[in-house]
Design an enzyme around this catalytic site. Structure first.
Site, short mmCIF file in Angstrom:
data_model
loop_
_atom_site.label_atom_id
_atom_site.label_comp_id
_atom_site.label_asym_id
_atom_site.label_seq_id
_atom_site.Cartn_x
_atom_site.Cartn_y
_atom_site.Cartn_z
N GLY A 192 32.66 -7.24 37.67
CA GLY A 192 31.89 -6.10 37.17
C GLY A 192 30.78 -5.72 38.14
O GLY A 192 29.66 -5.44 37.75
N SER A 226 30.66 -3.09 40.05
CA SER A 226 30.59 -1.66 40.37
C SER A 226 29.35 -0.96 39.83
O SER A 226 28.95 0.08 40.35
CB SER A 226 31.85 -0.94 39.85
OG SER A 226 32.10 -1.30 38.50
N ARG A 227 28.78 -1.52 38.77
CA ARG A 227 27.66 -0.81 38.13
C ARG A 227 26.62 -1.80 37.61
O ARG A 227 26.86 -3.01 37.60
CB ARG A 227 28.19 0.01 36.94
CG ARG A 227 29.05 1.16 37.35
CD ARG A 227 29.50 2.00 36.17
NE ARG A 227 30.57 1.39 35.41
CZ ARG A 227 30.55 1.21 34.08
NH1 ARG A 227 29.50 1.58 33.38
NH2 ARG A 227 31.57 0.67 33.46
N ASP A 266 41.56 -6.56 36.38
CA ASP A 266 41.02 -6.67 35.03
C ASP A 266 40.85 -8.16 34.73
O ASP A 266 41.85 -8.90 34.66
CB ASP A 266 42.02 -6.01 34.05
CG ASP A 266 41.56 -6.08 32.61
OD1 ASP A 266 40.71 -6.94 32.27
OD2 ASP A 266 42.08 -5.30 31.80
N TYR A 271 30.75 -9.58 20.19
CA TYR A 271 29.98 -9.79 21.42
C TYR A 271 29.18 -11.10 21.34
O TYR A 271 29.12 -11.87 22.31
CB TYR A 271 29.05 -8.59 21.60
CG TYR A 271 28.28 -8.49 22.88
CD1 TYR A 271 28.86 -7.94 24.02
CD2 TYR A 271 26.96 -8.91 22.95
CE1 TYR A 271 28.13 -7.82 25.21
CE2 TYR A 271 26.22 -8.80 24.12
CZ TYR A 271 26.81 -8.25 25.24
OH TYR A 271 26.08 -8.14 26.40
N ALA A 299 29.93 -13.71 19.56
CA ALA A 299 30.89 -14.82 19.66
C ALA A 299 31.32 -15.03 21.10
O ALA A 299 31.40 -16.17 21.59
CB ALA A 299 32.11 -14.53 18.78
N LYS A 339 29.68 -14.23 23.88
CA LYS A 339 28.59 -14.74 24.71
C LYS A 339 28.19 -16.16 24.28
O LYS A 339 27.82 -16.98 25.12
CB LYS A 339 27.38 -13.79 24.63
CG LYS A 339 27.65 -12.39 25.18
CD LYS A 339 28.09 -12.40 26.65
CE LYS A 339 28.07 -11.00 27.24
NZ LYS A 339 28.51 -10.96 28.64
P1 NAP Z 1 27.74 -1.93 32.62
O1 NAP Z 1 26.69 -1.16 33.37
O2 NAP Z 1 28.44 -1.29 31.47
O3 NAP Z 1 28.80 -2.46 33.69
C1 NAP Z 1 29.90 -3.21 33.26
C2 NAP Z 1 30.65 -3.69 34.47
O4 NAP Z 1 31.75 -4.51 34.01
C3 NAP Z 1 31.27 -2.56 35.27
O5 NAP Z 1 31.18 -2.90 36.63
C4 NAP Z 1 32.72 -2.55 34.81
O6 NAP Z 1 33.64 -2.05 35.78
C5 NAP Z 1 32.95 -4.04 34.60
N1 NAP Z 1 34.08 -4.34 33.73
C6 NAP Z 1 34.26 -3.97 32.43
N2 NAP Z 1 35.42 -4.44 31.98
C7 NAP Z 1 36.01 -5.12 33.01
C8 NAP Z 1 37.23 -5.82 33.17
N3 NAP Z 1 38.11 -5.91 32.16
N4 NAP Z 1 37.50 -6.38 34.36
C9 NAP Z 1 36.63 -6.28 35.38
N5 NAP Z 1 35.46 -5.63 35.30
C10 NAP Z 1 35.16 -5.06 34.11
O7 NAP Z 1 27.13 -3.28 32.03
P2 NAP Z 1 25.81 -4.12 32.39
O8 NAP Z 1 24.77 -3.72 31.43
O9 NAP Z 1 25.55 -4.11 33.83
O10 NAP Z 1 26.31 -5.57 31.91
C11 NAP Z 1 26.73 -6.58 32.80
C12 NAP Z 1 26.81 -7.87 32.03
O11 NAP Z 1 25.53 -8.18 31.48
C13 NAP Z 1 27.78 -7.82 30.84
O12 NAP Z 1 28.45 -9.05 30.74
C14 NAP Z 1 26.87 -7.62 29.66
O13 NAP Z 1 27.44 -8.13 28.49
C15 NAP Z 1 25.66 -8.41 30.10
N6 NAP Z 1 24.43 -8.01 29.41
C16 NAP Z 1 23.92 -6.76 29.54
C17 NAP Z 1 22.76 -6.42 28.85
C18 NAP Z 1 22.12 -5.06 28.95
O14 NAP Z 1 21.17 -4.81 28.20
N7 NAP Z 1 22.57 -4.18 29.82
C19 NAP Z 1 22.13 -7.37 28.05
C20 NAP Z 1 22.68 -8.64 27.95
C21 NAP Z 1 23.83 -8.95 28.63
P3 NAP Z 1 34.02 -0.47 35.87
O15 NAP Z 1 32.82 0.19 36.54
O16 NAP Z 1 35.25 -0.42 36.71
O17 NAP Z 1 34.19 0.01 34.47
#
Ligand code: NAP
Length: 244
Positions: free
Chosen positions: A10, A12-13, A61, A155, A157, A159
């Site tokens: 993940g 990319s973003r 994936d 989610y 469960a 995490k």
């Molecule tokens: P995000 O901006 O939505 O980015 C999600 C990333 O995961 C993207 O790069 C996406 O790729 C990739 N992804 C999704 N499904 C995938 C798959 N099946 N295989 C490979 N890559 C996949 O999310 P984020 O906020 O940065 O979150 C990153 C992590 O931190 C996650 O595990 C999330 O649960 C955790 N987290 C986030 C927060 C928060 O507040 N943001 C809080 C606690 C935990 P594409 O660009 O190709 O879709």
């Protein structure tokens, strides 16, 4: 000179992108995994290059065991002298609903990516880490995995399972200088929190703001570094003081 490699799922973003840049600044070549968003992944690659490192895109994936294994095997065959010494299991999604309305597909998808994805990616990378007697496994958990969040039983469960897996695996590999830790962010400003009422939510956060991906990346960078060698099997919260 052999290069050091880090794989960020993940990448990319959001948090994953910031982690890619941080690890690049630390001298790692970055394998940027993503699933669908090629343009964003290419932007991460540009930022990695601006940080002075090479990187490559690895599209698969993480929930698909075969795709993941094939991608890692292809990389390993192309780099017989090298190994991936840092893996950041960061790919994740949320599909929120209260349990009475939660559809099975949303339950499964969230667990498939965060929890089964951890297995699919980490299992093939472990043996080389053990052989080289150095490795870092860093799992992106969440405050939800510690305290549980209503509307997020899937989610929470996923995490929570990831946190338990972190603790178990850490004990299996500690002797070989491979550490396994989880990072548990609170609310971080990324696409994932779009649509949430930030003004209302930040009142519950002692720091009175959401965190940034770069702040999470700093913590991941520390856990990836040799300086954190005696920290393993831990969950480190990064949440602006949100009670867990
Ligand atoms: P995000 O901006 O939505 O980015 C999600 C990333 O995961 C993207 O790069 C996406 O790729 C990739 N992804 C999704 N499904 C995938 C798959 N099946 N295989 C490979 N890559 C996949 O999310 P984020 O906020 O940065 O979150 C990153 C992590 O931190 C996650 O595990 C999330 O649960 C955790 N987290 C986030 C927060 C928060 O507040 N943001 C809080 C606690 C935990 P594409 O660009 O190709 O879709």
């Amino acid at each position: 000179m052999t290069m050091k490699y880090a794989l960020v799922t993940g990448g990319s973003r959001g948090i994953g992108r910031a982690v890619c840049v941080k690890l690049a600044q630390m001298g790692y070549r970055i394998l940027i995994n993503f699933v669908s968003n090629t343009e964003e992944a290419e932007q991460t690659l540009r930022l990695v290059r601006e940080a002075g490192q090479e990187g490559e895109l690895l599209r698969f994936d993480v929930s698909d065991a075969e795709q993941t294994r094939e991608a890692i095997e292809a990389w390993t065959q192309a780099h017989p002298e090298e190994y991936i010494e840092v893996v950041v299991n960061n790919a994740g999604i949320r599909r929120d609903d209260i349990m009475v309305f939660m559809e099975e597909k949303d339950w499964r998808r969230v667990l498939d990516i965060s929890l089964n994805g951890f297995y699919n990616v980490t299992q093939p990378l472990l043996q080389p880490m053990l052989t080289h007697k150095f490795g870092r496994v860093i799992n992106m958990a969440s405050v939800s995995g510690i305290k549980g969040m209503p509307g997020q039983t899937n989610y929470s469960a996923a995490k929570g399972g990831l946190i338990a897996a972190t603790k178990a695996l850490a004990q299996e590999v500690a002797r070989k200088n491979v550490t396994v830790n989880a990072v548990a962010p609170g609310f971080i400003k990324t696409d994932m929190v779009e649509g949430l009422d930030e003004a209302a939510l930040k009142k519950q956060i002692p720091a009175n703001r959401f965190g940034t991906p770069e702040e999470v990346a700093e913590l991941v960078g520390f856990l990836a570094s040799p300086a954190s060698g005696y920290i393993t099997g831990n969950v480190i919260s990064i949440n602006g003081g949100l009670y867990t």
